[in-house]
Design an enzyme around this catalytic site. Structure first.
Site, PDB file in Angstrom:
ATOM      1  N   THR A 134      64.868 108.977  22.838  1.00  0.00           N
ATOM      2  CA  THR A 134      64.032 108.923  21.638  1.00  0.00           C
ATOM      3  C   THR A 134      63.858 107.466  21.254  1.00  0.00           C
ATOM      4  O   THR A 134      64.759 106.654  21.475  1.00  0.00           O
ATOM      5  CB  THR A 134      64.687 109.646  20.456  1.00  0.00           C
ATOM      6  OG1 THR A 134      65.945 109.014  20.202  1.00  0.00           O
ATOM      7  CG2 THR A 134      64.916 111.100  20.742  1.00  0.00           C
TER       8      THR A 134
ATOM      9  N   GLU B 299      63.254 115.791  21.090  1.00  0.00           N
ATOM     10  CA  GLU B 299      64.408 116.693  21.015  1.00  0.00           C
ATOM     11  C   GLU B 299      64.026 118.166  21.159  1.00  0.00           C
ATOM     12  O   GLU B 299      64.891 119.022  21.271  1.00  0.00           O
ATOM     13  CB  GLU B 299      65.127 116.512  19.662  1.00  0.00           C
ATOM     14  CG  GLU B 299      65.905 115.218  19.520  1.00  0.00           C
ATOM     15  CD  GLU B 299      65.064 114.077  18.974  1.00  0.00           C
ATOM     16  OE1 GLU B 299      63.823 114.101  19.160  1.00  0.00           O
ATOM     17  OE2 GLU B 299      65.634 113.148  18.375  1.00  0.00           O
TER      18      GLU B 299
ATOM     19  N   LYS C  62      59.327 107.750  -2.953  1.00  0.00           N
ATOM     20  CA  LYS C  62      60.035 108.398  -4.057  1.00  0.00           C
ATOM     21  C   LYS C  62      59.630 107.723  -5.360  1.00  0.00           C
ATOM     22  O   LYS C  62      60.093 106.633  -5.672  1.00  0.00           O
ATOM     23  CB  LYS C  62      61.542 108.345  -3.824  1.00  0.00           C
ATOM     24  CG  LYS C  62      61.879 109.157  -2.580  1.00  0.00           C
ATOM     25  CD  LYS C  62      63.349 109.283  -2.292  1.00  0.00           C
ATOM     26  CE  LYS C  62      63.549 110.289  -1.187  1.00  0.00           C
ATOM     27  NZ  LYS C  62      64.215 109.799   0.007  1.00  0.00           N
TER      28      LYS C  62
ATOM     29  N   TRP D  70      58.361 113.214  -4.954  1.00  0.00           N
ATOM     30  CA  TRP D  70      58.020 112.706  -3.626  1.00  0.00           C
ATOM     31  C   TRP D  70      56.505 112.625  -3.447  1.00  0.00           C
ATOM     32  O   TRP D  70      55.782 113.566  -3.804  1.00  0.00           O
ATOM     33  CB  TRP D  70      58.587 113.629  -2.543  1.00  0.00           C
ATOM     34  CG  TRP D  70      60.077 113.558  -2.397  1.00  0.00           C
ATOM     35  CD1 TRP D  70      60.957 112.874  -3.199  1.00  0.00           C
ATOM     36  CD2 TRP D  70      60.868 114.202  -1.396  1.00  0.00           C
ATOM     37  NE1 TRP D  70      62.247 113.060  -2.759  1.00  0.00           N
ATOM     38  CE2 TRP D  70      62.227 113.872  -1.650  1.00  0.00           C
ATOM     39  CE3 TRP D  70      60.583 115.017  -0.308  1.00  0.00           C
ATOM     40  CZ2 TRP D  70      63.278 114.328  -0.859  1.00  0.00           C
ATOM     41  CZ3 TRP D  70      61.627 115.482   0.479  1.00  0.00           C
ATOM     42  CH2 TRP D  70      62.957 115.139   0.211  1.00  0.00           C
TER      43      TRP D  70
HETATM   44  P1  AMP Z   1      58.669 111.737  19.389  1.00  0.00           P
HETATM   45  O1  AMP Z   1      59.978 112.346  19.649  1.00  0.00           O
HETATM   46  O2  AMP Z   1      58.590 110.297  19.767  1.00  0.00           O
HETATM   47  O3  AMP Z   1      57.545 112.530  19.966  1.00  0.00           O
HETATM   48  O4  AMP Z   1      58.472 111.746  17.806  1.00  0.00           O
HETATM   49  C1  AMP Z   1      58.571 112.932  17.068  1.00  0.00           C
HETATM   50  C2  AMP Z   1      58.074 112.707  15.669  1.00  0.00           C
HETATM   51  O5  AMP Z   1      56.677 112.423  15.679  1.00  0.00           O
HETATM   52  C3  AMP Z   1      58.183 113.916  14.789  1.00  0.00           C
HETATM   53  O6  AMP Z   1      59.480 114.082  14.285  1.00  0.00           O
HETATM   54  C4  AMP Z   1      57.160 113.613  13.715  1.00  0.00           C
HETATM   55  O7  AMP Z   1      57.668 112.722  12.749  1.00  0.00           O
HETATM   56  C5  AMP Z   1      56.079 112.896  14.486  1.00  0.00           C
HETATM   57  N1  AMP Z   1      54.999 113.835  14.806  1.00  0.00           N
HETATM   58  C6  AMP Z   1      54.784 114.486  15.954  1.00  0.00           C
HETATM   59  N2  AMP Z   1      53.666 115.245  15.884  1.00  0.00           N
HETATM   60  C7  AMP Z   1      53.165 115.068  14.638  1.00  0.00           C
HETATM   61  C8  AMP Z   1      52.036 115.589  13.930  1.00  0.00           C
HETATM   62  N3  AMP Z   1      51.163 116.416  14.494  1.00  0.00           N
HETATM   63  N4  AMP Z   1      51.867 115.190  12.645  1.00  0.00           N
HETATM   64  C9  AMP Z   1      52.723 114.344  12.049  1.00  0.00           C
HETATM   65  N5  AMP Z   1      53.799 113.820  12.665  1.00  0.00           N
HETATM   66  C10 AMP Z   1      54.023 114.177  13.944  1.00  0.00           C
END
Ligand code: AMP
Length: 546
Positions: A185, A330, A439, A444
């Site tokens: 990640t 994850e 915040k 929020w």
């Molecule tokens: P990654 O593991 O790098 O793909 O990042 C995952 C994170 O990307 C998620 O926990 C979200 O915060 C963000 N994310 C993924 N898809 C979306 C979406 N459609 N809208 C908003 N945030 C997203």
């Protein structure tokens, strides 16, 4: 009493076995890193994956060993995945967009033994090689004719490497819970953390992704994963495509609007997936050239929020269905997709876009809940936001080497770090990352909602909202805007555009115009850097309050 069904472990290489049996001649078309287009079939990919497995064994790779790939989406990268999987080794996709030191860190943490790289990254690896003691051999994914002179240890051209074995080989059988793949990640704080997929989780995830209310992939589809194989397991598509016998188009390294358009059109792609940044480039290309998208049926948009204006343009101007999706590394990574249940299926216009702005509903295999900070479940009313937590067979239960300790709550749910609402039909909408939510006076404010609204202005190319310290309210929103080329726009104009579309107290206290907004290696807005840059920013309302 136990069931009396056969024990048929869910192994990823069974997917390519199936594709090669049932869809042997289905094309897999790639833009090669060397330049020209390349065509192969599932039958050939399997044959060559067998050679990869055989050759890896000759190089001493065994069950559980990690093999790194630093590569774009091409047929060779796919062969490597299946070859690695077929002997029970673990593909570790390394994101080349990370800082070089981070690349070295994760290769060392994973203790990768062999590194398979595209030509593109040879110079980068040469500069890093001293820091990669666990790598015994570098395989360059090219042929002898294109093989560069290199100082990399035991470097060999891929085509020579797999030609040195006869392909008389069989994939192995082992426990379906065996590790299959690794992906780190991005980790905005501390070191990146390794997510370890199993054969079982990958196979189940591919079946989940295939379902009609998910990506709905069939053998009649032409699927193009623009999302790289090194980003969150390629959203499962390198497995989902072959599982369903879809034709595949692999875009290689060129992801600009013109290159993507060329592939969509020339190969009649029906289903594609990527982050919004890619689609922004495509839409700009379509607009400037007056091109159409006659073959594309649906576009999956995720990784960050799909701006409303983007969904509208795809659907209204080009007749392409938008599937907004959410997930994370994850989660293998799909968590929810925004297909329309009967309750919403009849909607059109603004009402439909309102639903599509949501990240959607989880398919079978993903359970969701939202809770407050103390873990108490919150109602599904579409308004109350809380921490989004998930559970399922393709969701991580721990990180590699136990990094981060116990990551599950007492019910076995994983805290995604996202803040979301869930409506009465089960549609989830991300309102923020828990660290990005603003915040203000104990309430929020969703930075994502404000960004989506700002990006709807025709002169705005990109927008980010961060919380800035405020003496009275604790934090107030600051809107950071990048304008489209050659456009000018005043602060009052953009705020005027937003006014009336959100609660008054959500309105940003100030607007700054910048040339560029920083992005992470996976294309997300880097809020930490922005917050650093504006940490001493004094809002006009702050001066008034003091
Ligand atoms: P990654 O593991 O790098 O793909 O990042 C995952 C994170 O990307 C998620 O926990 C979200 O915060 C963000 N994310 C993924 N898809 C979306 C979406 N459609 N809208 C908003 N945030 C997203």
């Amino acid at each position: 009493m136990l069931g009396l069904m056969q024990d048929w472990p869910l192994l990823c290489h069974r997917i390519i076995d199936h594709a090669a049996t049932q869809h042997a001649d289905r094309p897999v078309i790639s833009r090669s890193v060397e330049g020209p287009m390349h065509r192969t079939t599932y039958a050939e990919i399997r044959q060559r994956a067998l050679r990869v497995g055989q050759r890896l064994e000759r190089d001493g790779i065994r069950l559980g060993d990690r093999v790194a790939t630093l590569a774009w989406n091409t047929w060779r990268h796919m062969e490597c995945w299946y070859g690695i999987l077929g002997i029970g080794a673990i593909y570790h996709t390394v994101n080349p967009r990370l800082f070089p030191d981070q690349i070295a860190w994760i290769v060392n943490d994973a203790e990768d033994r062999i590194l398979l790289t595209d030509l593109t990254f040879v110079p980068l690896l040469e500069s890093l090689a001293d820091k990669l003691p666990t790598i015994a051999r570098y395989v360059v994914l090219t042929d002898a004719a294109h093989m560069p002179k290199t100082t990399l240890k035991n470097a060999v051209a891929y085509e020579d490497w797999i030609a040195s074995v006869d392909g008389d080989f069989a994939f192995k059988e082992f426990d379906e819970n065996t590790a299959a793949g690794m992906c780190y990640t991005s980790g905005t704080t501390g070191h990146p953390k390794g997510v370890v997929y199993s054969h079982r989780s990958n196979v189940l995830h591919s079946m989940i992704a295939s379902m009609a209310d998910a990506m709905g992939v069939s053998s009649r589809d032409v699927v193009m994963p623009v999302v790289p194989m090194f980003h969150a397991n390629c959203w499962g598509m390198a497995l989902t495509g072959p599982m369903n016998g879809a034709t595949m188009v692999m875009p290689g390294q060129r992801m600009d609007g013109a290159s993507i358009y060329e592939l969509l059109n020339d190969y009649r792609v029906t289903c594609t997936a990527a982050v919004p940044t890619v689609w922004l480039m495509l839409l700009q290309h379509l607009e400037s050239t007056g091109s159409r998208l006659p073959y594309l049926d649906r576009v999956v948009i995720g990784g960050s929020a799909c701006p409303r204006a983007m969904a509208q343009r795809f659907q209204d101007d080009y007749g392409v269905n938008v599937i907004h999706a959410w997930g994370m590394t994850e989660m293998s990574p799909l968590g929810s997709l925004c297909s329309l249940k009967p309750e919403y299926a009849e909607l059109d216009g603004e009402a439909k876009l309102n639903v599509q702005a949501k990240q959607g509903h989880p398919p079978f295999g993903v359970e969701m809940k939202i809770t407050d900070d103390s873990g108490r479940k919150l109602p599904w009313d579409g308004r109350t936001f809380g921490r989004l937590k998930v559970r399922g067979p393709a969701v991580a239960r721990a990180y590699f080497k136990g990094e981060g300790g116990n990551i599950l709550d007492e019910e076995g749910f994983f805290d995604t770090g996202d803040v979301a609402t869930i409506d009465r039909y089960g549609y989830m909408q991300i309102t923020d990352r828990s660290k990005d939510v603003i915040k203000s006076g104990g309430e929020w404010i969703s930075s994502i909602d404000l960004e989506n609204l700002a990006i709807g202005h025709p002169k705005v190319a990109e927008a980010a909202v961060i919380g800035v310290r405020h003496p009275k309210w604790d934090e107030r929103p600051l809107l950071v805007v990048v304008l489209k080329k050659d456009e000018t726009l005043g602060k009052d104009e953009i705020l005027g555009f937003m006014a009336g579309k959100i609660a008054k107290w959500w309105m940003p206290d100030d607007v700054v115009f910048v040339d560029e907004i920083p992005h992470t290696a996976t294309g997300k807005i880097q809020k930490t850097t922005l917050r650093d840059r504006f940490k001493d920013y004094v809002l006009p309302t702050a001066e008034a309050a003091e």
